[in-house]
Structure formats: C-alpha cells, structure tokens
Motif scaffolding. Structure first.
Motif, short mmCIF file in Angstrom:
data_model
loop_
_atom_site.label_atom_id
_atom_site.label_comp_id
_atom_site.label_asym_id
_atom_site.label_seq_id
_atom_site.Cartn_x
_atom_site.Cartn_y
_atom_site.Cartn_z
N HIS A 238 52.99 17.27 120.86
CA HIS A 238 51.62 17.06 120.56
C HIS A 238 51.19 18.15 119.96
N GLU A 239 50.17 18.27 118.93
CA GLU A 239 49.72 19.22 118.25
C GLU A 239 48.45 19.95 118.89
N ASP A 240 47.65 19.12 119.50
CA ASP A 240 46.55 19.61 120.13
C ASP A 240 46.05 18.41 121.00
N TYR A 241 44.90 18.48 121.92
CA TYR A 241 44.32 17.40 122.29
C TYR A 241 42.75 17.75 122.75
N HIS A 242 41.92 16.86 122.72
CA HIS A 242 40.59 17.13 122.98
C HIS A 242 39.98 16.38 123.95
N LEU A 243 39.06 17.06 124.58
CA LEU A 243 38.50 16.47 126.12
C LEU A 243 36.88 16.27 125.84
N ARG A 244 36.57 15.14 126.36
CA ARG A 244 35.08 14.79 126.59
C ARG A 244 34.78 14.36 128.06
N PRO A 245 34.49 15.40 129.06
CA PRO A 245 34.42 14.99 130.29
C PRO A 245 32.83 14.81 130.54
N LEU A 246 32.41 13.78 131.43
CA LEU A 246 31.12 13.51 131.62
C LEU A 246 30.93 13.15 132.98
N MET A 247 29.90 13.46 133.72
CA MET A 247 29.77 13.25 135.17
C MET A 247 28.38 12.24 135.24
N THR A 248 28.51 11.25 136.01
CA THR A 248 27.44 10.14 136.05
C THR A 248 27.23 10.01 137.36
N GLY A 249 26.48 10.55 138.11
CA GLY A 249 26.52 10.35 139.67
C GLY A 249 27.89 10.68 140.21
N ARG A 250 28.40 9.70 140.93
CA ARG A 250 29.76 10.27 141.53
C ARG A 250 30.78 10.26 140.49
N LEU A 251 30.73 9.49 139.43
CA LEU A 251 31.70 9.02 138.57
C LEU A 251 32.06 10.15 137.50
N ILE A 252 33.14 10.49 137.36
CA ILE A 252 33.62 11.57 136.43
C ILE A 252 34.45 10.41 135.41
N TYR A 253 33.85 10.71 134.19
CA TYR A 253 34.46 9.79 132.90
C TYR A 253 35.00 10.92 132.02
N VAL A 254 36.48 10.88 131.66
CA VAL A 254 37.17 11.82 131.21
C VAL A 254 37.53 11.12 129.87
N GLN A 255 37.52 11.60 128.73
CA GLN A 255 37.98 10.83 127.36
C GLN A 255 38.94 12.09 126.85
N VAL A 256 40.09 11.58 126.85
CA VAL A 256 41.44 12.49 126.29
C VAL A 256 41.81 12.08 124.83
N TYR A 257 41.65 12.82 123.80
CA TYR A 257 42.32 12.45 122.68
C TYR A 257 43.53 13.37 122.34
N VAL A 258 44.71 13.26 122.18
CA VAL A 258 45.94 13.53 121.77
C VAL A 258 46.41 13.42 120.48
N LYS A 259 46.26 14.63 119.78
CA LYS A 259 46.65 14.59 118.39
C LYS A 259 48.15 15.01 118.22
N VAL A 260 48.59 14.12 117.32
CA VAL A 260 49.96 14.43 117.10
C VAL A 260 50.29 14.16 115.74
N ASN A 261 51.58 14.72 115.18
CA ASN A 261 51.83 14.74 113.46
C ASN A 261 52.72 13.46 113.48
N GLU A 262 53.24 12.98 112.39
CA GLU A 262 53.71 11.81 112.00
C GLU A 262 55.11 11.97 112.91
N GLN A 263 55.76 12.88 112.65
CA GLN A 263 57.12 13.05 113.36
C GLN A 263 57.16 12.93 114.89
N GLN A 264 55.88 13.66 115.47
CA GLN A 264 55.84 13.66 116.92
C GLN A 264 55.52 12.13 117.44
#
Length: 312
Positions: A238-264
């Motif tokens: 992978h080239e890079d990744y981007h995270l968006r963690p969010l806490m709502t009460g007891r719930l942890i929501y994690v959004q993970v974006y993995v950036k890859v190039n066309e070859q990868q």
C-alpha cells in the motif's frame, strides 16, 4: 456481548433499587430533621432513580440491530442519555445553590442535627458500597452508562459523608458561644456541596457533547488505533492509509482507507480484502470490545474525502 448485556442489566436494576431506597430514606429524614441538605440529597437520588429507569431502556436499545428508522443503530442514544444526566444534575445543584443563598440572606433555618447524623452515616455507607459495585460492573462490561452511574453514586456517598461531618460540627456549635451560627450551617453546607459536586456533571456534559458533535476521541485512543492498524497493514502492499476514529458512548467506529497504486491494486481481490478486513477487525476488537469498522481499498484518494463531504 450477551454476558456484558446481562451484567449491565443487573447493575442498572441494582441502581434502581438503591435509588428507590435512598429517596425514601432522604425524604423521611428531611421531614424529621428539617434539613435542606438532606432534602437535596433525597432529590438527587430521585433524579438518579428516574434516569436509571431510562438508562435501562436505552441499554436494551443499544444491543438492537439497525432498522429502517435508525439505519446506523442506536449507539447515539448513550451519549445523549449521559449528556441529559449531567445537565439535570447540574441544574438541580444550581437550584439548591440559589435556595441556600436565599436562606442565608433570610436568617438561615433550624435543623435537628442529631437525627441528621444517623441519616448521613447510613446514606454514605450505602452509596459508597453501590459506587464500588457499579465501578466493578462498569469495568467488566465496558459500559459508559455504568461508569457515569458509579461516579454518581460516589458523588452521593461523598455528599452524605460530608453531611455527617458537618452535622457533627453543628452539634458541637450548639453548645458553644457560636450557637447563633447554627441556623446558617445547613444552607452553608449545601453551598459547599454544590461547588464540590458541580465539576463532575459539567465534565460529563462536555465529554458527551463532544461525542454527539462527532469530535475526535482523545489522543491516546487515536494513537492506539493507529498503532494497531499500522501493524496489520505494514506487511501488505500500500502507499498510505487514512483513519477516522469516532467514539459514540461505548462504541468505537473506525473508518480505514487504504490507498494503493494501480500496480499494488492487482494484489487485492475481494477474497484478499475480506481476509485483511477480518484480521484488522479482530485486532481492533481485542482492544475495543464494542467496535464498528469499515475498510476501503482505493486507488483514488478523492474517495477518502468524499466519504464525509463533496470533493472534486
């Protein structure tokens, strides 16, 4: 999760019974002793009782799956409930403060300190025991509702303990040259208790308001999430990744974006991404029992931003 839910239900039912007992105890002794400090304590317990009944309902909702009316589930109800708890407790404390200031300006009020001491000792012991039990339940079930509940019991126990000490002092003052100050002791005690208690509900309001507004969780949690995701992705192309963690009460929501190039990208079939998603979810859930996660693999960085707003 079923075991956690059972523990939470047991703890909330214990709180309901405890608050009902404290309300009766507080009202009876307030009438006997004419103490507004004890009445304040009883009203505090009455508010806890009402909120505990609501908490039981909300705790059941949190385990319900999403539906057409709430397509993202009911997690948002938890910080909303805790925010309401903090606001109500702060409001009651402020009303008690204004009432006591008015009482002092009007010459104070007489009380039966001897009777009040026995109430304060019994109430303090009961509240501190319940605070300890709710703290244990909260640690085991990872429930923010129970965590706030334990803090409320601790507040109540410390208030009652302070009341016992103050009424002991009042008994001493009654037989001294300072006896004329006794009518002012009860409202002065309420004022001191309010200033002691008020920072806790204010903190509860701030924390849960931040969650409702979608504010990022504390730095330590974000770093923990980043370390786990980084370790899982490290051996993968992978080239890079981007995270968006969010806490709502007891719930942890994690959004993970993995950036890859066309070859990868050629190395990422659906089965491969699902395997990576499963591994990442398991590692995160080991640290955060209440977890929701999205993993997206893309060659186009614009999709990272389009997840939350329009982007060119």
């Amino acid at each position: 999760m079923t075991h956690h839910q059972e523990l939470e239900q047991q703890a909330l039912k214990l709180t309901i019974l405890g608050n009902a007992g404290m309300v009766v105890l507080g009202v009876v002794f307030a009438l006997i002793s004419s103490s507004e400090a004890i009445l304040f304590d009883g009203v505090f317990s009455g508010i806890h009782l009402a909120i505990s009944l609501l908490s039981l309902r909300v705790a059941n909702l949190l385990y319900q799956p999403e539906d057409q009316e709430f397509p993202f589930g009911y997690a948002m109800f938890e910080p909303l409930l805790n925010l309401g708890k903090g606001l109500v407790i702060a409001l009651v404390a402020l009303l008690a403060l204004f009432s006591s200031v008015e009482s002092i300006l009007n010459g104070g009020r007489p009380i039966e300190a001897g009777v009040a001491i026995w109430y304060a000792i019994a109430a303090s012991a009961g509240c501190l025991i319940l605070a300890w039990k709710q703290y244990r339940y909260a640690q085991t079930s990872h429930s923010p509702i129970l965590d706030v509940d334990a803090k409320n019991w601790l507040i109540d126990g410390l208030i009652s303990g302070a009341v016992a000490l103050a009424f002991g002092l009042i008994l001493i003052l009654q037989h001294s040259d300072l006896g004329h100050l006794v009518p002012y002791a009860d409202p002065a005690l309420v004022i001191l208790l309010v200033f002691f208690v008020l920072p806790i509900p204010i903190q509860t309001v701030r924390e849960n308001w931040a969650q409702l507004m979608g504010q990022a969780p504390e730095d330590a949690l974000r770093q923990q999430v980043n370390d786990i995701v980084g370790n899982v992705l490290k051996p993968l192309p992978h080239e890079d990744y981007h995270l968006r963690p969010l806490m709502t009460g007891r719930l942890i929501y994690v959004q993970v974006y993995v950036k890859v190039n066309e070859q990868q990208a050629k190395a990422y079939g659906v089965a491969h991404v699902d395997k990576m998603r499963s591994q990442l979810y398991q590692r995160l859930q080991d640290a955060f029992p209440y977890l929701a996660m999205d993993l997206i693999v893309t060659c186009d960085r614009s999709w990272i931003h389009r997840a939350i707003m329009p982007a060119d």
